[in-house]
Scaffold this motif. Structure first.
Motif: not given
Length: 278
Positions: A266, A268-275
């Motif tokens: 979860d 890691s998915l947030k990190s991708v969304q943050l760029g």
């Protein structure tokens, strides 16, 4: 028996005293208000002589945490205590090993290992004693007169670890030291690192992206959130101190890695969304 109780029983010495204490530490790059928030208020206690790993999504502030623990970067807020004293700059007793190959190409293995000792003006007889110990511990005796270009990537990392060991640190910080190595070499280097940890009795903190590496090596594992990073969960493995890579065959090894990923996915998915980020 609970996982924590298993770990204490395996160590046979009860819970060890706190060696490093991190309290409310933040780190902002640039303007304190508008800059990049690498670390949210972070708390962490490392027990003396334990092996602790930190995992987290890319850009979550893992390396930033290591930098402030090493005294290489000052926290924006909060305090760090090492051996009961507030950290202010680079302290005596902490050694750092980075991912990048830090060997000096023009120096032999022996001269690379003793570089810091010679700069510090340590007595030549003491240098020789520490060099002999490090060469034997790291399996480099036959390569003492070799140059880095003649060594594999894994052996060059052994040299970097040996150069840190001869300074006799009481805490060793490692920032993805095996990240550039293949999977088999990483396992072998993990075994070498565990041997160093047992032999020296140092407190070890490892930054890694590899869940299996963290699960194999650690007494405890801290999982960081997406940026701004902070420790959101800790997993205690329960492994005995006398362990090596064969522990990956244990049934509970899979349980630990599954638990780590269930939290990390979860974030890691947030990190991708943050760029991403630092």
């Amino acid at each position: 028996m609970a996982v924590h109780e298993q770990a204490v029983a395996a160590r046979g010495d009860g819970v060890q005293p706190v060696h490093v204490s991190v309290r409310g530490v933040t780190r902002v790059y640039g303007d304190p208000v508008t800059g990049i928030r690498a670390l949210a208020p972070t708390d962490l206690s490392l027990r003396r002589g334990e092996f602790y790993s930190v995992i987290g999504p890319s850009g979550c502030g893992k390396s930033t945490l290591l930098d402030v623990l090493a005294g290489l970067s000052r926290p924006t807020t909060g305090t760090i205590e090492f051996e009961g004293r507030v950290l202010d700059g680079v302290p005596d007793g902490i050694g750092v090993v980075f991912q990048e190959d830090a060997c000096f190409a023009w120096l032999t293995v022996s001269d690379n290992i003793t570089f810091g000792l010679r700069r510090a003006g340590v007595d030549p007889a003491e240098i020789a004693r520490r060099l002999d110990y490090a060469l034997r511990l790291m399996g480099l005796v036959d390569f003492a007169t070799s140059y880095p270009a003649q060594l594999s990537g894994g052996m060059r990392q052994r040299v970097c670890i040996a150069r840190t060991l001869v300074m006799q640190p009481r805490m060793i910080l490692l920032d993805e030291p095996f990240g550039a190595l293949d999977a088999q070499t990483r396992l072998i280097m993990g075994d070498e690192l565990l041997k160093v940890w047992r032999e020296t009795g140092a407190t070890v903190l490892l930054i890694t992206h590899a869940l299996d590496e963290a699960a194999m090596l650690s007494d405890r594992i801290g999982i960081m959130s997406a940026r701004p990073g902070r420790i959101i969960e800790e997993v205690e493995t329960g492994w005995p101190r006398e362990r090596d890579s064969r522990i990956a065959a244990e049934h509970s090894f899979g349980d630990i890695t599954t638990r780590l990923w269930s939290v990390l996915r979860d974030e890691s998915l947030k990190s991708v969304q943050l760029g991403g980020g630092r």
